[in-house]
Design an enzyme around this catalytic site. Structure first.
Site: not given
Ligand code: GLU
Length: 439
Positions: A64, A67, A191, A243, A261
């Site tokens: 993430s 992003k 993605y 978040y 994550v």
């Molecule tokens: N590739 C992970 C997902 O889409 C990224 C989520 C994250 O890092 O918070 O679930």
């Protein structure tokens, strides 16, 4: 002298190393099997210096943390209105993989949750672009932030793809609302590749420093984002980057940040540094346990909280002197110093405004000023023009042309410029004419 900073970073890692709470992300097998003991930190300054400690060369998937950068890329390519039409900027207070869409429009609430990130990813490339095409655009774009060629780890991507039911569902939902205009499977696959780009903490710190520097990569000197887009990215990181703990993070740590994550987390202190930490065990919110604690420690020890009100700036008016020259002209020389922003400019204008009909020559001396921001520049330009309008002869000492008064297009084309006071003959200081104290 050996800088104490590397030792300090070692100490922070030692302090948090014993904490084995939390667990690796379990829904992506490649992350579940990562070595949970890995621990690293990196700080990147705006002049391209890097401090690291721990496993700083260990590469992990960006997840993430991609992003904000991809959001910036989409904003550069499509412009703010088009991107805002697709994804909002409101925090959700929900988990990263929640289907947080605006009820009426189906628009994802922000680009930091998966729904928003998939929608932003799908904006890249031409209509009908394949997953591979978009992934390559992202890989090349993120490499610009990192100042080196990054690569996608296909095994991490495959591992995520095998169980990506939730993200597939999100992409299909977005397709049903026409938020994603193309094939939703291509959007999710691209993605997932985006999330599988490998970085080290040193890469992330430099990428963060690029945002801290207003969009210019401190190592390569390339402008990667325009100032307006950079500001947008940081604003969204600040409100939506963490978040469902965005409020806690903002009050306790106070640094716009993004976690992933894989166990990485990076933070941006605008105008100062980029920071990144890595440790795979996550808390219940999907952020690195040790990474979060490292940021709390750093913020407390180094006073990084963005809401920490700075000491009121020292007076930028270095001297404000009155003279009489050999022709009997009353000359006032106002010498400024430092960095001038709105509040400093207001301070100077207040001084210039002090009723003093006797001044016939006013000299604004900017020789010790190293920066004037745009609003201060406009205020000064306007004030000097008004002074001239009042019949005062205005002169400017501005060797670096900070006021941008040179050239035919300048707002003050006729302004007299001098490089020293030697031009003024027979100046006699008027001792008792002291300016009102400036605070
Ligand atoms: N590739 C992970 C997902 O889409 C990224 C989520 C994250 O890092 O918070 O679930």
């Amino acid at each position: 002298m050996r800088s104490p900073i590397p030792d300090y970073l070692d100490e922070i890692l030692d302090k948090h190393r014993p904490d084995r709470s939390g667990a690796n992300a379990d829904y992506i097998p490649a992350l579940a099997s990562a070595d949970p003991e890995k621990l690293a930190i990196a700080i990147s300054t705006l002049d391209g210096v890097e401090y690291t400690s721990g496993d700083s060369e260990f590469a992990f998937s960006i997840q993430s943390m991609s992003k904000p950068f991809v959001y910036g890329m989409a904003l550069e390519r499509l412009g703010l209105p088009a991107v805002l039409d697709t994804v909002g900027v409101e925090p959700t207070g929900e988990a990263f993989n929640e289907l947080s869409l605006d009820k009426a429009s189906g628009k994802p609430l922000n680009p930091m949750i998966n729904a928003g990130a998939i929608a932003v990813h799908a904006l890249l490339g031409p209509r009908g672009a394949s997953a591979a095409e978009r992934a390559e655009i992202v890989r090349a774009g993120l490499s610009e932030f990192a100042g080196r060629d990054l690569r996608i780890d296909a095994s991490v991507a495959e591992s995520e793809r095998a169980g990506a039911y939730r993200n597939v569902a999100i992409a299909n939902m977005l397709r049903s609302y026409d938020i994603v205009a193309d094939d939703p499977d291509e959007a999710v696959n691209g993605y997932i590749d985006q999330c599988s780009i490998l970085v080290t903490v040193a890469d992330l710190a430099l990428m963060a420093a690029t945002l801290a520097g207003g969009g210019i990569n401190p190592r390569t000197g390339h402008r990667v984002l325009s100032p307006r887009v950079n500001r947008q990215v940081l604003g969204v990181m600040m409100t939506c980057g963490m978040y469902d703990v965005a409020g806690d993070w903002m009050t306790e740590v106070g640094v716009p940040a993004k976690s992933g994550v894989s166990g990485g987390v990076f933070g941006v202190l605008p105008g100062q540094v980029g920071i990144a930490a890595y440790s795979p065990r996550l808390d219940g919110h999907g952020s690195s346990v040790r990474g979060t604690r490292i940021f709390r420690t750093l913020s407390d020890d180094m006073g990084l909280h963005i809401m920490e009100a700075p000491e009121p700036a020292r007076s930028i008016i270095r001297r404000d002197r009155r003279f009489v020259d050999e022709d009997g002209e009353m000359v006032r020389i106002c010498s400024l110093q430092g960095l001038i922003q709105w509040s400093g400019a207001e301070n100077v204008l207040r001084t210039m405004d002090a009723p003093e009909s006797s001044t016939t020559v006013f000299i604004l001396d900017l020789r010790r000023v190293y920066s004037i921001n745009d609003v201060a520049r406009r205020l000064f330009t306007e004030a000097l023009a008004r002074m001239e309008g009042d019949g005062v002869r205005v002169m400017l000492m501005d060797p670096e042309n900070l006021l941008a008064c040179a050239g035919p297009d300048s707002p003050l084309p006729g302004l007299e410029r001098i490089d020293s006071l030697r031009h003024l003959k027979g100046l006699k200081r008027i001792r008792n004419a002291v300016a009102a104290p400036i605070r």
